[in-house]
Design a protein around this motif. Structure first.
Motif, PDB file in Angstrom:
ATOM      1  N   LYS A   1       0.837  -1.207   0.000  1.00 12.03           N
ATOM      2  CA  LYS A   1       0.000   0.000   0.000  1.00 12.03           C
ATOM      3  C   LYS A   1       0.873   1.259   0.000  1.00 12.03           C
ATOM      4  O   LYS A   1       0.586   2.232  -0.702  1.00 12.03           O
ATOM      5  CB  LYS A   1      -0.914  -0.017   1.227  1.00 12.03           C
ATOM      6  CG  LYS A   1      -2.035   1.012   1.209  1.00 12.03           C
ATOM      7  CD  LYS A   1      -2.930   0.827   2.414  1.00 12.03           C
ATOM      8  CE  LYS A   1      -4.163   1.716   2.313  1.00 12.03           C
ATOM      9  NZ  LYS A   1      -5.107   1.241   1.275  1.00 12.03           N
TER      10      LYS A   1
ATOM     11  N   SER B   1       1.298   4.139  -3.153  1.00 16.58           N
ATOM     12  CA  SER B   1       0.789   5.479  -2.866  1.00 16.58           C
ATOM     13  C   SER B   1       1.206   6.457  -3.962  1.00 16.58           C
ATOM     14  O   SER B   1       2.364   6.508  -4.371  1.00 16.58           O
ATOM     15  CB  SER B   1       1.312   5.970  -1.521  1.00 16.58           C
ATOM     16  OG  SER B   1       0.900   7.298  -1.285  1.00 16.58           O
TER      17      SER B   1
ATOM     18  N   GLY C   1      -2.273   5.336   1.908  1.00 21.28           N
ATOM     19  CA  GLY C   1      -0.991   4.650   2.001  1.00 21.28           C
ATOM     20  C   GLY C   1       0.168   5.593   2.252  1.00 21.28           C
ATOM     21  O   GLY C   1       1.328   5.180   2.207  1.00 21.28           O
TER      22      GLY C   1
END
Length: 407
Positions: free
Chosen positions: A68, A72, A244
């Motif tokens: 994650k 981002s 994230g």
């Protein structure tokens, strides 16, 4: 393999994806002897379900959380964040004046970022930050009623010190080797990226609960060395559950007490800042210092430079630096340098320097002989009386053991 550890093949795939999808700086070897030593430490993925906490978020493994972070795409934001640094160094107030004001060359500007931003290396500071992609950033360091602003807008970098009413300006911010130097100080995301650059068996990484950071729901990623002898107790990264984006970075020492580094947003907005945020006009009456144009131009080295330089270096310094080697790996990496010359005697140094050395230098002895240990909460260095230097983010005992082994 311990329960819950990620198999090597899976970890390798995740590491490859993370490296390919995340913009990183090329500083592979800075870690063993600096805060970045945390970054060079290899990371073994230990997936653990997030513990229950407040806020109540869906379960996630460490592997999924790293994915994650890597995925981002945050490029725009504005907000405030607080940076607190405690390396365990003695107070240096008055040292510069006692040494005749070293570090402030004639004609230098108080607005020069290379001087002003060193303040972030100690104490607690509040900053305002705005970013609109790689071409526009603004950072403002608040110091009571005074402010210091650093603005990167396309090809220009402006810095303004309200206390002295001085301006520093430099062009060519997006060109050549100087561009890297003009990057704004690391945000929690950049700090986290450094830590997550590499992976291996010397480190565990888990998800340990959730938290509220700057009013946003976040997961807590905890990184710890598996090796004994490191000065690092843990690295904790609060990761925004929605985007994230790392919101907070905390580096703790085995010595306990305040964290070595605690950098986190207190307020954040991911909307694109207005273009006017990055505009700058020189205040009336301000002194303007232009960055040296020639300093940005790479000089063409003369033919046979390396060969001739090597001869001169050998003649003047007797091969200083030839004894450089690296001991160990991961969190307990130690850099050793054999200077080939006895260490200078501290009792022959100026009184100001003697006082500084005595305040964070301890005499140590061992099979290697004797020397002086210079210590902080993160990085320690052992200088032996016969001119060998051992440096690493490791404990005193680890340095002494390395010196005793004569590695």
């Amino acid at each position: 393999m311990a329960p819950n550890e990620v198999p090597g093949e899976t970890a390798g795939e995740i590491r490859g994806e993370a490296r390919g999808e995340t913009r990183r700086r090329a500083s592979r070897y800075v870690v063993p002897v600096a805060v970045a030593g945390v970054a060079a430490a290899t990371i073994g993925l230990v997936p653990a379900l997030a513990a229950s906490g407040d806020p109540d978020l869906p379960e996630i493994t460490a592997q999924q959380l790293i994915e994650k972070i890597a995925a981002s795409e945050t490029q725009t934001l504005s907000g405030t964040f607080r940076v607190s640094t405690d390396l365990g160094l003695p107070a240096l107030d008055g040292l510069a004046s006692g040494l005749g004001g070293l570090g402030g060359g004639e004609g230098s500007s108080t607005a020069d970022p290379s001087q002003k931003l060193t303040e972030l290396a100690s104490g607690t500071h509040t900053l305002r930050l705005a970013a609109d992609g790689p071409e526009r950033q603004r950072l403002t360091l608040l110091d009571g009623s005074d402010e210091y602003s650093l603005i990167h807008n396309g090809d220009d970098v402006w810095a303004y010190d309200s206390k002295s009413n001085e301006v520093f300006h430099e062009k060519g911010a997006s060109e050549g080797p100087k561009a890297e130097e003009n990057e704004l100080p690391a945000t929690p995301k950049e700090l986290a990226d450094e830590v997550l650059r590499a992976a291996g068996d010397t480190t565990s990484i888990t998800v340990d609960g959730t938290a509220k950071v700057a009013g946003r729901d976040a997961y807590q990623l905890v990184i710890k060395p598996k090796q004994a002898g490191s000065t690092v107790a843990s690295v904790k990264i609060a990761v925004d559950a929605a985007s994230g984006t790392p919101l907070k970075f905390t580096l703790s020492s085995v010595e306990g007490g305040k964290p070595v580094v605690d950098a986190g947003f207190t307020k954040v907005d991911f909307a694109r800042p207005d273009a006017s945020v990055f505009a700058f006009e020189v205040p009336k009456g301000a002194k303007v210092t232009e960055g040296a144009e020639e300093a940005r131009k790479p000089e063409k080295l003369p033919e046979n430079f390396e060969k001739e330089f090597g001869k001169d270096f050998e003649k003047e310094f007797g091969g200083f630096g030839k004894g450089l080697n690296v001991i160990g790996e991961g969190w307990t990496t130690i850099a050793k340098l054999d200077t080939g010359a006895p260490a200078p005697k501290t009792d022959e140094a100026p009184k100001e320097i003697q006082g500084l050395l005595d305040s964070f230098g301890d005499k140590v002895t061992g099979k290697f002989g004797s020397g002086t240990l210079f210590k902080t909460k993160l990085v320690n260095a052992l200088l032996t009386d016969d001119g060998k230097v051992y440096v690493g983010a490791v404990t005193k005992d680890a340095l002494v053991d390395a010196a005793n082994a004569g590695k």
